[in-house]
Design a protein around this motif. Structure first.
Motif, PDB file in Angstrom:
ATOM      1  N   GLY A  79       0.758  -1.384  -0.106  1.00  0.00           N
ATOM      2  CA  GLY A  79       0.180   0.016   0.024  1.00  0.00           C
ATOM      3  C   GLY A  79       0.632   1.224  -0.074  1.00  0.00           C
ATOM      4  N   VAL A  80      -0.014   2.238   0.021  1.00  0.00           N
ATOM      5  CA  VAL A  80       0.478   3.650  -0.313  1.00  0.00           C
ATOM      6  C   VAL A  80      -0.415   4.728   0.295  1.00  0.00           C
ATOM      7  CG1 VAL A  80       1.733   3.277  -2.372  1.00  0.00           C
ATOM      8  CG2 VAL A  80      -0.557   4.185  -2.378  1.00  0.00           C
ATOM      9  N   ASP A  81      -0.024   5.903   0.291  1.00  0.00           N
ATOM     10  CA  ASP A  81      -1.093   6.911   0.840  1.00  0.00           C
ATOM     11  C   ASP A  81      -1.469   6.644   2.240  1.00  0.00           C
ATOM     12  OD1 ASP A  81      -1.121   7.952  -1.748  1.00  0.00           O
ATOM     13  OD2 ASP A  81      -2.806   7.240  -2.192  1.00  0.00           O
ATOM     14  N   ARG A  82      -0.502   7.093   2.955  1.00  0.00           N
ATOM     15  CA  ARG A  82      -0.573   7.135   4.560  1.00  0.00           C
ATOM     16  C   ARG A  82      -0.520   5.769   4.921  1.00  0.00           C
ATOM     17  NH1 ARG A  82      -4.729  10.300   7.329  1.00  0.00           N
ATOM     18  NH2 ARG A  82      -2.960  10.590   8.910  1.00  0.00           N
ATOM     19  N   TRP A  83       0.167   4.945   4.363  1.00  0.00           N
ATOM     20  CA  TRP A  83       0.182   3.353   4.777  1.00  0.00           C
ATOM     21  C   TRP A  83       0.523   3.196   6.368  1.00  0.00           C
ATOM     22  CZ3 TRP A  83      -2.369  -0.528   3.000  1.00  0.00           C
ATOM     23  CH2 TRP A  83      -1.828  -1.702   3.607  1.00  0.00           C
ATOM     24  N   PRO A  84       1.550   4.088   6.891  1.00  0.00           N
ATOM     25  CA  PRO A  84       1.708   3.594   8.320  1.00  0.00           C
ATOM     26  C   PRO A  84       0.575   3.819   9.073  1.00  0.00           C
ATOM     27  CG  PRO A  84       3.622   4.803   7.077  1.00  0.00           C
ATOM     28  CD  PRO A  84       2.410   4.810   6.368  1.00  0.00           C
ATOM     29  N   VAL A  85      -0.214   4.736   8.687  1.00  0.00           N
ATOM     30  CA  VAL A  85      -1.388   5.037   9.474  1.00  0.00           C
ATOM     31  C   VAL A  85      -2.528   3.939   9.201  1.00  0.00           C
ATOM     32  CG1 VAL A  85      -3.016   6.698   9.966  1.00  0.00           C
ATOM     33  CG2 VAL A  85      -0.987   7.529   9.672  1.00  0.00           C
ATOM     34  N   LYS A  86      -2.629   3.419   8.091  1.00  0.00           N
ATOM     35  CA  LYS A  86      -3.539   2.486   7.823  1.00  0.00           C
ATOM     36  C   LYS A  86      -3.147   1.269   8.358  1.00  0.00           C
ATOM     37  CE  LYS A  86      -4.507   4.479   2.924  1.00  0.00           C
ATOM     38  NZ  LYS A  86      -4.481   3.710   1.688  1.00  0.00           N
ATOM     39  N   VAL A  87      -2.040   0.760   8.532  1.00  0.00           N
ATOM     40  CA  VAL A  87      -1.725  -0.420   9.230  1.00  0.00           C
ATOM     41  C   VAL A  87      -1.474  -0.260  10.798  1.00  0.00           C
ATOM     42  CG1 VAL A  87      -1.372  -1.553   6.991  1.00  0.00           C
ATOM     43  CG2 VAL A  87       0.484  -0.508   8.382  1.00  0.00           C
ATOM     44  N   TRP A  88      -1.595   0.962  11.408  1.00  0.00           N
ATOM     45  CA  TRP A  88      -1.340   1.177  12.727  1.00  0.00           C
ATOM     46  C   TRP A  88       0.114   0.765  13.372  1.00  0.00           C
ATOM     47  CZ3 TRP A  88      -4.499  -1.778  17.156  1.00  0.00           C
ATOM     48  CH2 TRP A  88      -4.544  -1.258  18.308  1.00  0.00           C
ATOM     49  N   ALA A  89       1.092   1.492  12.293  1.00  0.00           N
ATOM     50  CA  ALA A  89       2.217   1.441  12.557  1.00  0.00           C
ATOM     51  C   ALA A  89       3.182   2.812  12.355  1.00  0.00           C
ATOM     52  CB  ALA A  89       3.081   0.441  11.476  1.00  0.00           C
ATOM     53  N   ASP A  90       2.335   3.876  12.408  1.00  0.00           N
ATOM     54  CA  ASP A  90       2.601   5.356  12.206  1.00  0.00           C
ATOM     55  C   ASP A  90       3.528   5.869  13.504  1.00  0.00           C
ATOM     56  OD1 ASP A  90      -0.162   5.113  12.962  1.00  0.00           O
ATOM     57  OD2 ASP A  90       0.577   6.865  13.504  1.00  0.00           O
ATOM     58  N   LYS A  91       4.251   6.849  13.526  1.00  0.00           N
ATOM     59  CA  LYS A  91       4.783   7.292  14.846  1.00  0.00           C
ATOM     60  C   LYS A  91       3.560   7.506  16.007  1.00  0.00           C
ATOM     61  CE  LYS A  91       4.988  12.393  13.503  1.00  0.00           C
ATOM     62  NZ  LYS A  91       4.253  12.761  14.671  1.00  0.00           N
ATOM     63  N   ASP A  92       2.617   7.688  15.779  1.00  0.00           N
ATOM     64  CA  ASP A  92       1.589   7.971  16.725  1.00  0.00           C
ATOM     65  C   ASP A  92       0.810   6.850  17.151  1.00  0.00           C
ATOM     66  OD1 ASP A  92       2.164  10.842  16.795  1.00  0.00           O
ATOM     67  OD2 ASP A  92       0.786  11.140  15.144  1.00  0.00           O
ATOM     68  N   ALA A  93       1.117   5.860  16.770  1.00  0.00           N
ATOM     69  CA  ALA A  93       0.379   4.401  16.987  1.00  0.00           C
ATOM     70  C   ALA A  93       0.022   4.113  18.479  1.00  0.00           C
ATOM     71  CB  ALA A  93       0.794   3.183  16.273  1.00  0.00           C
ATOM     72  N   ALA A  94       1.249   4.369  19.083  1.00  0.00           N
ATOM     73  CA  ALA A  94       0.931   3.704  20.540  1.00  0.00           C
ATOM     74  C   ALA A  94       0.143   4.917  21.467  1.00  0.00           C
ATOM     75  CB  ALA A  94       2.340   4.037  21.263  1.00  0.00           C
ATOM     76  N   LEU A  95      -0.477   5.960  20.728  1.00  0.00           N
ATOM     77  CA  LEU A  95      -1.249   6.988  21.596  1.00  0.00           C
ATOM     78  C   LEU A  95      -2.752   6.797  21.105  1.00  0.00           C
ATOM     79  CD1 LEU A  95       0.973  10.151  20.619  1.00  0.00           C
ATOM     80  CD2 LEU A  95       0.940   8.708  22.883  1.00  0.00           C
ATOM     81  N   VAL A  96      -2.959   5.740  20.384  1.00  0.00           N
ATOM     82  CA  VAL A  96      -4.306   5.460  20.047  1.00  0.00           C
ATOM     83  C   VAL A  96      -5.161   4.851  21.142  1.00  0.00           C
ATOM     84  CG1 VAL A  96      -5.902   4.031  18.341  1.00  0.00           C
ATOM     85  CG2 VAL A  96      -3.842   5.137  17.418  1.00  0.00           C
ATOM     86  N   ASP A  97      -6.142   5.481  21.372  1.00  0.00           N
ATOM     87  CA  ASP A  97      -7.143   4.939  22.391  1.00  0.00           C
ATOM     88  C   ASP A  97      -7.812   3.532  22.108  1.00  0.00           C
ATOM     89  OD1 ASP A  97      -8.972   4.312  24.471  1.00  0.00           O
ATOM     90  OD2 ASP A  97      -9.725   6.390  24.726  1.00  0.00           O
ATOM     91  N   THR A  98      -7.615   2.421  22.544  1.00  0.00           N
ATOM     92  CA  THR A  98      -8.037   1.322  21.917  1.00  0.00           C
ATOM     93  C   THR A  98      -9.351   0.794  22.807  1.00  0.00           C
ATOM     94  OG1 THR A  98      -6.780  -0.063  23.632  1.00  0.00           O
ATOM     95  CG2 THR A  98      -5.846   0.394  21.501  1.00  0.00           C
ATOM     96  N   VAL A  99      -9.747   1.611  23.341  1.00  0.00           N
ATOM     97  CA  VAL A  99     -11.228   1.592  23.993  1.00  0.00           C
ATOM     98  C   VAL A  99     -12.042   1.936  23.077  1.00  0.00           C
ATOM     99  CG1 VAL A  99     -12.600   1.761  26.139  1.00  0.00           C
ATOM    100  CG2 VAL A  99     -10.379   1.549  26.405  1.00  0.00           C
ATOM    101  N   PRO A 100     -13.089   1.090  22.470  1.00  0.00           N
ATOM    102  CA  PRO A 100     -13.901   1.510  21.273  1.00  0.00           C
ATOM    103  C   PRO A 100     -14.951   2.636  21.639  1.00  0.00           C
ATOM    104  CG  PRO A 100     -13.827  -0.922  21.305  1.00  0.00           C
ATOM    105  CD  PRO A 100     -13.165  -0.453  22.670  1.00  0.00           C
ATOM    106  N   VAL A 101     -15.153   3.470  21.124  1.00  0.00           N
ATOM    107  CA  VAL A 101     -16.250   4.481  21.245  1.00  0.00           C
ATOM    108  C   VAL A 101     -17.326   4.174  20.367  1.00  0.00           C
ATOM    109  CG1 VAL A 101     -16.864   6.970  20.864  1.00  0.00           C
ATOM    110  CG2 VAL A 101     -14.616   6.478  21.623  1.00  0.00           C
ATOM    111  N   ALA A 102     -18.619   4.124  20.911  1.00  0.00           N
ATOM    112  CA  ALA A 102     -19.825   3.608  19.981  1.00  0.00           C
ATOM    113  C   ALA A 102     -19.933   4.834  19.020  1.00  0.00           C
ATOM    114  CB  ALA A 102     -20.991   3.525  20.844  1.00  0.00           C
ATOM    115  N   ALA A 103     -20.306   4.268  17.899  1.00  0.00           N
ATOM    116  CA  ALA A 103     -20.452   5.285  16.784  1.00  0.00           C
ATOM    117  C   ALA A 103     -21.491   4.788  15.669  1.00  0.00           C
ATOM    118  CB  ALA A 103     -19.198   5.829  15.956  1.00  0.00           C
ATOM    119  N   THR A 104     -21.791   5.487  14.782  1.00  0.00           N
ATOM    120  CA  THR A 104     -22.719   5.050  13.609  1.00  0.00           C
ATOM    121  C   THR A 104     -22.198   5.569  12.576  1.00  0.00           C
ATOM    122  OG1 THR A 104     -24.193   7.092  13.627  1.00  0.00           O
ATOM    123  CG2 THR A 104     -24.757   5.263  14.965  1.00  0.00           C
ATOM    124  N   VAL A 105     -22.629   4.591  11.200  1.00  0.00           N
ATOM    125  CA  VAL A 105     -22.029   5.100  10.156  1.00  0.00           C
ATOM    126  C   VAL A 105     -22.321   6.613   9.741  1.00  0.00           C
ATOM    127  CG1 VAL A 105     -22.482   4.690   7.462  1.00  0.00           C
ATOM    128  CG2 VAL A 105     -22.161   2.775   9.072  1.00  0.00           C
TER     129      VAL A 105
END
Length: 183
Positions: A30-56
């Motif tokens: 892949g391309v176009d922001r690929w590290p973000v798309k696969v959760w391997a970017d420089k901010d990956a460790a800062l992602v809150d992994t507790v899911p927030v309820a949302a709708t489409v």
């Protein structure tokens, strides 16, 4: 040592083939922001992994960020969140990079759409992520045509590029980390 014309041609052909294969291998994930798309970017460790309820509908109506999208970093606040969405799986296609591209719709409102992507486990940057991607794909295999799922994924702003059946704002769930079939 002198090469015959056919030997020289074969050598050039093999060299070009090897170069093309190497280039395709580099592009295959892949391309176009690929590290973000696969959760391997420089901010990956800062992602809150507790899911927030949302709708489409909610995610498809977020305001588009007015900034340059970083190639190896996330956009606050939505790309730092994990979302849980109940949705109908309208369609599944396999992308050139091996991602499973899902078109999701709002239950009861099939015109409201959102894209979610399951990266190829071979493109994961850790064994843990590869296991998550593989498990999500295995769950998706149990979903009947136009089945309903609870899908968990990290928020992602894709470039707006006339992608069919995506949210007009370019928002996606990428990567998807869990799929629970509902019916």
């Amino acid at each position: 040592m002198r090469l015959t014309a056919s030997a020289l041609l074969l050598t050039v052909f093999l060299a070009l083939t090897a170069r093309t294969a190497a280039a395709q291998a580099r592009r295959s994930c892949g391309v176009d922001r690929w590290p973000v798309k696969v959760w391997a970017d420089k901010d990956a460790a800062l992602v809150d992994t507790v899911p927030v309820a949302a709708t489409v509908q909610m995610l498809a109506s977020l305001s588009v960020p007015e900034l340059v999208y970083p190639e190896n970093g996330r956009i606050r606040p939505h790309e730092f969140r994990t979302y849980r969405v109940r949705a109908v799986v309208e369609r599944i296609t396999v992308e050139d990079d091996g991602d499973w591209h899902l078109v999701l719709s709002e239950p009861g409102a099939p015109t409201l759409k959102l894209i979610a992507e399951l990266p190829s486990p071979e493109c994961a940057t850790s064994a843990t992520l590869a296991t998550r991607f593989r498990a999500a794909r295995d769950s998706l295999r149990r979903v009947p045509r136009r089945g309903t799922v609870d899908i968990v994924g990290i928020g992602f702003w894709d470039y707006i590029h006339n992608q069919k059946n995506g949210a007009r704002n370019g928002f996606e769930l990428h990567p998807v980390t869990l799929i629970v079939p509902i019916r």
